[in-house]
Motif scaffolding. Structure first.
Motif, PDB file in Angstrom:
ATOM      1  N   MET A   1      13.388  -1.740  -0.545  1.00  0.00           N
ATOM      2  CA  MET A   1      13.039  -2.323   0.746  1.00  0.00           C
ATOM      3  C   MET A   1      11.589  -2.773   0.746  1.00  0.00           C
ATOM      4  O   MET A   1      10.750  -2.220   0.054  1.00  0.00           O
ATOM      5  CB  MET A   1      13.290  -1.331   1.882  1.00  0.00           C
ATOM      6  N   HIS A   2      11.314  -3.812   1.519  1.00  0.00           N
ATOM      7  CA  HIS A   2       9.952  -4.327   1.608  1.00  0.00           C
ATOM      8  C   HIS A   2       9.745  -4.968   2.976  1.00  0.00           C
ATOM      9  O   HIS A   2      10.673  -5.519   3.567  1.00  0.00           O
ATOM     10  CB  HIS A   2       9.670  -5.336   0.489  1.00  0.00           C
ATOM     11  N   LYS A   3       8.539  -4.863   3.458  1.00  0.00           N
ATOM     12  CA  LYS A   3       8.191  -5.319   4.803  1.00  0.00           C
ATOM     13  C   LYS A   3       8.153  -6.838   4.871  1.00  0.00           C
ATOM     14  O   LYS A   3       7.800  -7.503   3.909  1.00  0.00           O
ATOM     15  CB  LYS A   3       6.819  -4.749   5.178  1.00  0.00           C
TER      16      LYS A   3
ATOM     17  N   VAL B   1      15.797  -5.548   2.788  1.00  0.00           N
ATOM     18  CA  VAL B   1      16.338  -4.604   1.817  1.00  0.00           C
ATOM     19  C   VAL B   1      17.217  -5.360   0.833  1.00  0.00           C
ATOM     20  O   VAL B   1      18.075  -6.153   1.244  1.00  0.00           O
ATOM     21  CB  VAL B   1      17.173  -3.507   2.502  1.00  0.00           C
ATOM     22  N   THR B   2      16.988  -5.156  -0.444  1.00  0.00           N
ATOM     23  CA  THR B   2      17.851  -5.720  -1.474  1.00  0.00           C
ATOM     24  C   THR B   2      18.697  -4.597  -2.055  1.00  0.00           C
ATOM     25  O   THR B   2      18.164  -3.620  -2.602  1.00  0.00           O
ATOM     26  CB  THR B   2      17.022  -6.378  -2.597  1.00  0.00           C
TER      27      THR B   2
ATOM     28  N   GLU C   1       4.345   1.605   4.760  1.00  0.00           N
ATOM     29  CA  GLU C   1       4.241   0.246   4.218  1.00  0.00           C
ATOM     30  C   GLU C   1       5.615  -0.400   4.052  1.00  0.00           C
ATOM     31  O   GLU C   1       5.714  -1.531   3.563  1.00  0.00           O
ATOM     32  CB  GLU C   1       3.522   0.278   2.861  1.00  0.00           C
ATOM     33  N   ARG C   2       6.670   0.303   4.475  1.00  0.00           N
ATOM     34  CA  ARG C   2       8.039  -0.192   4.321  1.00  0.00           C
ATOM     35  C   ARG C   2       8.310  -0.581   2.867  1.00  0.00           C
ATOM     36  O   ARG C   2       8.899  -1.616   2.572  1.00  0.00           O
ATOM     37  CB  ARG C   2       8.309  -1.380   5.247  1.00  0.00           C
ATOM     38  N   SER C   3       7.822   0.263   1.971  1.00  0.00           N
ATOM     39  CA  SER C   3       7.992   0.003   0.543  1.00  0.00           C
ATOM     40  C   SER C   3       8.659   1.224  -0.084  1.00  0.00           C
ATOM     41  O   SER C   3       7.993   2.162  -0.497  1.00  0.00           O
ATOM     42  CB  SER C   3       6.642  -0.269  -0.117  1.00  0.00           C
ATOM     43  N   CYS C   4       9.989   1.215  -0.092  1.00  0.00           N
ATOM     44  CA  CYS C   4      10.742   2.354  -0.618  1.00  0.00           C
ATOM     45  C   CYS C   4      11.754   1.880  -1.656  1.00  0.00           C
ATOM     46  O   CYS C   4      12.266   0.769  -1.567  1.00  0.00           O
ATOM     47  CB  CYS C   4      11.468   3.089   0.506  1.00  0.00           C
ATOM     48  N   VAL C   5      12.025   2.747  -2.610  1.00  0.00           N
ATOM     49  CA  VAL C   5      13.007   2.469  -3.646  1.00  0.00           C
ATOM     50  C   VAL C   5      14.026   3.598  -3.646  1.00  0.00           C
ATOM     51  O   VAL C   5      13.665   4.775  -3.519  1.00  0.00           O
ATOM     52  CB  VAL C   5      12.344   2.344  -5.035  1.00  0.00           C
TER      53      VAL C   5
ATOM     54  N   LYS D   1      18.085   9.469  -4.754  1.00  0.00           N
ATOM     55  CA  LYS D   1      16.736   9.894  -4.364  1.00  0.00           C
ATOM     56  C   LYS D   1      15.989   8.688  -3.798  1.00  0.00           C
ATOM     57  O   LYS D   1      16.106   7.580  -4.329  1.00  0.00           O
ATOM     58  CB  LYS D   1      15.975  10.487  -5.556  1.00  0.00           C
ATOM     59  N   VAL D   2      15.247   8.910  -2.723  1.00  0.00           N
ATOM     60  CA  VAL D   2      14.444   7.859  -2.105  1.00  0.00           C
ATOM     61  C   VAL D   2      12.974   8.197  -2.309  1.00  0.00           C
ATOM     62  O   VAL D   2      12.545   9.319  -2.035  1.00  0.00           O
ATOM     63  CB  VAL D   2      14.738   7.745  -0.596  1.00  0.00           C
ATOM     64  N   LYS D   3      12.205   7.227  -2.805  1.00  0.00           N
ATOM     65  CA  LYS D   3      10.765   7.419  -3.007  1.00  0.00           C
ATOM     66  C   LYS D   3      10.018   6.203  -2.487  1.00  0.00           C
ATOM     67  O   LYS D   3      10.538   5.087  -2.501  1.00  0.00           O
ATOM     68  CB  LYS D   3      10.436   7.597  -4.501  1.00  0.00           C
ATOM     69  N   GLY D   4       8.777   6.431  -2.049  1.00  0.00           N
ATOM     70  CA  GLY D   4       7.946   5.300  -1.641  1.00  0.00           C
ATOM     71  C   GLY D   4       7.116   5.601  -0.416  1.00  0.00           C
ATOM     72  O   GLY D   4       6.944   6.751  -0.020  1.00  0.00           O
TER      73      GLY D   4
END
Length: 206
Positions: A160-162, A178-179, A143-147, A136-139
């Motif tokens: 992921m983060h901007k 992205v980590t 803001e390029r802030s998804c988990v 599942k992807v949420k965020g």
């Protein structure tokens, strides 16, 4: 029914596309989308040292319904296709340059038809019942802030983060990091991010 990935420990590799893309340590990826090109939406994916790992391309002047994830040599790893006439904006991902049902690896769809946040339910090919999602992807995509989580669990498999830089803005490039957590298929994670981007761009064009 297929068991969600989240119900099993992630101490062993989870090769959605290939075991080749599962590392026993965290993998940090830089994803650069070229914003001001005629093939808008194409990506280059590098490691933290700037070495190119993947490229993402789509046919020039075509509808935004097909993307191909390529390795550094230009060989197709997976083909991403949007399922036409799908209420939930569903994408299907196939092995190599195939689009045949036997080569289906996974599919992803928006959790609801109308949504402000980025939410995707991901089902592996053998999970035909689709009663429980495998990932599942949420965020917030804006803001390029998804988990990305394993199934319905709280187990995080990637984040992921901007990353803003003056140079990236000046050059018309959209860059984010992205980590990917250990033992998770990082090519699979890249494919999910491409789908998120395509859905977001489709929504913004409506």
């Amino acid at each position: 029914m297929a068991q969600p990935i989240g119900s099993t420990p992630l101490a062993s590799p989870v090769p959605v596309i290939s075991p080749h893309f599962c590392a026993p340590y965290p993998v940090d990826l830089a994803i650069v989308r070229k914003v001001l090109t005629i093939t808008d939406g194409n990506f280059v994916v590098t490691d933290v040292n700037g070495n190119v790992l993947f490229k993402v391309k789509g046919p020039v002047f075509s509808m935004h319904d097909r993307k191909v994830l390529l390795d550094v040599s230009g060989n197709p790893i997976v083909t991403l296709r949007q399922k036409i006439m799908s209420a939930h904006n569903r994408w299907q991902v196939f092995r190599g340059d195939s689009s045949e049902a036997k080569d289906l690896l996974f599919s992803a769809k928006q959790s609801s038809i109308i949504q402000l946040k980025a939410k995707l339910d991901v089902f592996l090919a053998n999970n035909t019942a689709e009663e429980v999602c495998d990932f599942k992807v949420k965020g917030s995509w804006l803001e390029r802030s998804c988990v990305i989580y394993a199934g319905e669990s709280s187990t995080v498999v990637a984040e992921m983060h901007k990353k803003h830089t003056v140079q990236s803005v000046f050059l018309g490039k959209d860059k984010f990091m992205v980590t990917v957590h250990p033992n998770i298929d990082y090519a699979f994670i890249v494919a999910l991010i491409v789908i998120l981007d395509e859905i977001n761009r489709g929504d913004s064009n409506n």
